[in-house]
Design an enzyme around this catalytic site. Structure first.
Site, PDB file in Angstrom:
ATOM      1  N   HIS A  71       0.836  -1.202   0.000  1.00 27.17           N
ATOM      2  CA  HIS A  71       0.000   0.000   0.000  1.00 27.17           C
ATOM      3  C   HIS A  71       0.870   1.251   0.000  1.00 27.17           C
ATOM      4  O   HIS A  71       1.927   1.298   0.627  1.00 27.17           O
ATOM      5  CB  HIS A  71      -0.956   0.013   1.197  1.00 27.17           C
ATOM      6  CG  HIS A  71      -0.272   0.002   2.544  1.00 27.17           C
ATOM      7  ND1 HIS A  71       0.051   1.153   3.225  1.00 27.17           N
ATOM      8  CD2 HIS A  71       0.144  -1.018   3.335  1.00 27.17           C
ATOM      9  CE1 HIS A  71       0.627   0.843   4.378  1.00 27.17           C
ATOM     10  NE2 HIS A  71       0.694  -0.481   4.472  1.00 27.17           N
ATOM     11  N   ASP A  73      -0.606   4.281   0.794  1.00 28.52           N
ATOM     12  CA  ASP A  73      -1.144   5.240   1.763  1.00 28.52           C
ATOM     13  C   ASP A  73      -0.423   5.089   3.099  1.00 28.52           C
ATOM     14  O   ASP A  73       0.110   4.019   3.431  1.00 28.52           O
ATOM     15  CB  ASP A  73      -2.650   5.085   1.926  1.00 28.52           C
ATOM     16  CG  ASP A  73      -3.068   3.715   2.451  1.00 28.52           C
ATOM     17  OD1 ASP A  73      -2.435   2.708   2.056  1.00 28.52           O
ATOM     18  OD2 ASP A  73      -4.026   3.652   3.245  1.00 28.52           O
ATOM     19  N   ASP A 104       6.544   1.692   6.934  1.00 30.07           N
ATOM     20  CA  ASP A 104       5.251   1.086   6.610  1.00 30.07           C
ATOM     21  C   ASP A 104       4.589   1.846   5.464  1.00 30.07           C
ATOM     22  O   ASP A 104       3.812   2.748   5.691  1.00 30.07           O
ATOM     23  CB  ASP A 104       4.371   1.112   7.854  1.00 30.07           C
ATOM     24  CG  ASP A 104       3.066   0.362   7.689  1.00 30.07           C
ATOM     25  OD1 ASP A 104       2.918  -0.396   6.723  1.00 30.07           O
ATOM     26  OD2 ASP A 104       2.177   0.559   8.542  1.00 30.07           O
ATOM     27  N   GLU A 136      -5.162   0.973   2.665  1.00 29.50           N
ATOM     28  CA  GLU A 136      -4.879  -0.070   3.651  1.00 29.50           C
ATOM     29  C   GLU A 136      -4.944   0.499   5.060  1.00 29.50           C
ATOM     30  O   GLU A 136      -5.423  -0.161   5.984  1.00 29.50           O
ATOM     31  CB  GLU A 136      -3.497  -0.674   3.401  1.00 29.50           C
ATOM     32  CG  GLU A 136      -3.258  -2.004   4.111  1.00 29.50           C
ATOM     33  CD  GLU A 136      -2.693  -1.870   5.521  1.00 29.50           C
ATOM     34  OE1 GLU A 136      -2.668  -2.871   6.251  1.00 29.50           O
ATOM     35  OE2 GLU A 136      -2.289  -0.745   5.899  1.00 29.50           O
ATOM     36  N   GLU A 137      -4.482   1.727   5.230  1.00 26.60           N
ATOM     37  CA  GLU A 137      -4.479   2.344   6.554  1.00 26.60           C
ATOM     38  C   GLU A 137      -5.839   2.912   6.930  1.00 26.60           C
ATOM     39  O   GLU A 137      -6.053   3.294   8.071  1.00 26.60           O
ATOM     40  CB  GLU A 137      -3.427   3.466   6.598  1.00 26.60           C
ATOM     41  CG  GLU A 137      -2.000   3.018   6.328  1.00 26.60           C
ATOM     42  CD  GLU A 137      -1.419   2.143   7.421  1.00 26.60           C
ATOM     43  OE1 GLU A 137      -2.148   1.797   8.375  1.00 26.60           O
ATOM     44  OE2 GLU A 137      -0.229   1.796   7.332  1.00 26.60           O
ATOM     45  N   GLU A 165       4.500  -6.038   4.258  1.00 26.64           N
ATOM     46  CA  GLU A 165       4.320  -5.371   5.554  1.00 26.64           C
ATOM     47  C   GLU A 165       5.581  -5.513   6.410  1.00 26.64           C
ATOM     48  O   GLU A 165       6.329  -6.493   6.277  1.00 26.64           O
ATOM     49  CB  GLU A 165       3.136  -5.986   6.294  1.00 26.64           C
ATOM     50  CG  GLU A 165       1.778  -5.607   5.740  1.00 26.64           C
ATOM     51  CD  GLU A 165       1.421  -4.157   5.979  1.00 26.64           C
ATOM     52  OE1 GLU A 165       1.964  -3.535   6.911  1.00 26.64           O
ATOM     53  OE2 GLU A 165       0.590  -3.632   5.218  1.00 26.64           O
ATOM     54  N   HIS A 350       4.192   4.056  12.250  1.00 28.05           N
ATOM     55  CA  HIS A 350       3.130   4.905  12.795  1.00 28.05           C
ATOM     56  C   HIS A 350       3.644   5.851  13.879  1.00 28.05           C
ATOM     57  O   HIS A 350       2.830   6.571  14.491  1.00 28.05           O
ATOM     58  CB  HIS A 350       1.958   4.091  13.339  1.00 28.05           C
ATOM     59  CG  HIS A 350       1.247   3.286  12.289  1.00 28.05           C
ATOM     60  ND1 HIS A 350      -0.011   2.754  12.474  1.00 28.05           N
ATOM     61  CD2 HIS A 350       1.603   2.911  11.037  1.00 28.05           C
ATOM     62  CE1 HIS A 350      -0.386   2.097  11.388  1.00 28.05           C
ATOM     63  NE2 HIS A 350       0.593   2.169  10.502  1.00 28.05           N
TER      64      HIS A 350
END
Length: 382
Positions: A71, A73, A104, A136-137, A165, A350
């Site tokens: 992903h 995003d 990520d 995805e997020e 991931e 994150h």
């Protein structure tokens, strides 16, 4: 030659905070087109959760078909002032690539594109694809699931898939995910009758029934786990009555629960259990349940063996096969083909100053390249 670090920096410079794209998939698409990939850029879904930017790229034809999924995003940066650098500058400092999405998972995407270039140069028979979503997020309503539907209609189902991931725990290569727990969220609203606390007979306190519901749900052991999964677990994540007064029985009480469950459970069975429990205590209560994903397992076999071999060759480490952590888009792919997840160390994902060692990006490229070499040599990862 594709420079994985340079491509990762270019991707980080795109402020693709979910569900925004900000040019991230155009950057990725251009790099893939330069290698000869046919790139399909799609906008899928409708409000409120769409449209979403998705990308599917493929090269070659026929079997075997290997796919990489990821992903573009990213999550919001949080407190911008707390970052030591601009989170969207793609800064390299002290051997680390720092920025939102460095960990990520924009660096993993870049590493796979660099590995794909080597694959193309080898001229291996078969098909290589990338399944990339911009959702995805976020709610993941119109992301990988919609993209897989689009692929199936066109005959693009892969034989095996690797999701990039950040699965490594402390050192690159120390963990590979071969499954994930499922997740259920439930919102419970119990209605009562507001009244003065000194006259409880004239009111109906919804808190009493809500507490009984939560106590019964929490008290039941769901299972003891399996060989590959932790025990399923329910947690109360929110309770609210919205009552600022000390002498008033409220009219409404709400709670939210989450269950992370293994493959001994099914989402619909857990939903029915929640609804039945609520019904016994509060027949007029409102219950909303969302099953985010079912538990799944890709048993150890050819695909995980390929990743294991590549990791050992590049890092000297033997990865642990694990099903820990939250959900991922592998939950959608598992219904199409065998799927495992492997990527960078996730310790800063994150977080403020999300980062990844530059050396790990190069090593990850080598690992992905070895996986491709094995797969297209064997042609079988079932």
């Amino acid at each position: 030659m594709i420079d994985a670090l340079a491509l990762a920096r270019d991707l980080i410079r795109c402020r693709s905070v979910t569900p925004a794209d900000d040019g991230a998939q155009a950057v990725l698409g251009a790099a893939l087109e330069a290698l000869g990939f046919a790139v399909h850029r799609l906008e899928q879904g409708s409000p409120p959760d769409g449209p979403i930017h998705n990308l599917f790229a493929t090269i070659g034809e026929g079997a075997p078909h290997f796919a990489f999924a990821g992903h573009t995003d990213v999550v919001p940066v949080g407190d911008h002032k707390a970052w030591s650098v601009d989170p969207f500058a793609g800064t390299v400092a002290d051997g680390q690539l720092v920025g939102r999405g460095a960990n990520d998972m924009k660096s993993a995407i870049a590493a796979f594109v660099a590995a794909a270039e080597r694959h193309v140069a080898r001229g291996s028979p078969g098909t290589l694809s990338l399944i990339i979503t911009g959702d995805e997020e976020g709610p993941a309503t119109h992301g990988t699931a919609d993209l897989l539907t689009w692929m199936a209609v066109r005959g693009f189902d892969p034989d095996a898939c690797l999701v990039g991931e950040p699965t490594s725990n402390q050192l690159l290569g120390d963990m590979v995910k071969i499954g994930r727990r499922g997740s259920v969220n439930a919102w419970i609203t119990v209605n009562g009758a507001q009244g003065h606390v000194a006259y409880p007979a004239r009111a109906d306190n919804p808190i009493t029934r809500l507490v009984a519901i939560l106590a019964e749900l929490k008290a039941r052991p769901l299972d003891n786990g399996t060989d590959w999964f932790q025990a399923s677990n329910l947690e109360v994540t929110d309770i609210n009555v919205g009552n600022p007064a000390t002498n008033v029985i409220p009219a409404r009480a709400t709670a939210r629960i989450n269950i992370r469950f293994n493959d001994r459970q099914r989402g619909v069975e857990l939903e029915n259990w929640i609804r039945d429990t609520v019904e016994r205590h509060a027949p007029s209560a409102e219950v909303i349940v969302k099953i985010s994903g079912e538990a799944f397992l890709t048993p150890p076999g050819p695909l995980s063996d390929m990743v294991d071999f590549a990791v050992q060759r590049v890092t000297g480490r033997t990865p642990e096969l694990s099903t820990t952590g939250g959900t991922s888009d592998a939950r959608f792919i598992r219904s199409v083909c065998p799927v495992v997840e492997f990527g960078l160390v996730g310790s800063t994902m994150h977080q403020v100053d999300e980062m990844v060692p530059v050396a790990d990006i190069a090593a990850l490229t080598d690992i992905y390249d070895l996986v491709l070499q094995q797969f297209f040599k064997s042609g079988d990862a079932a």
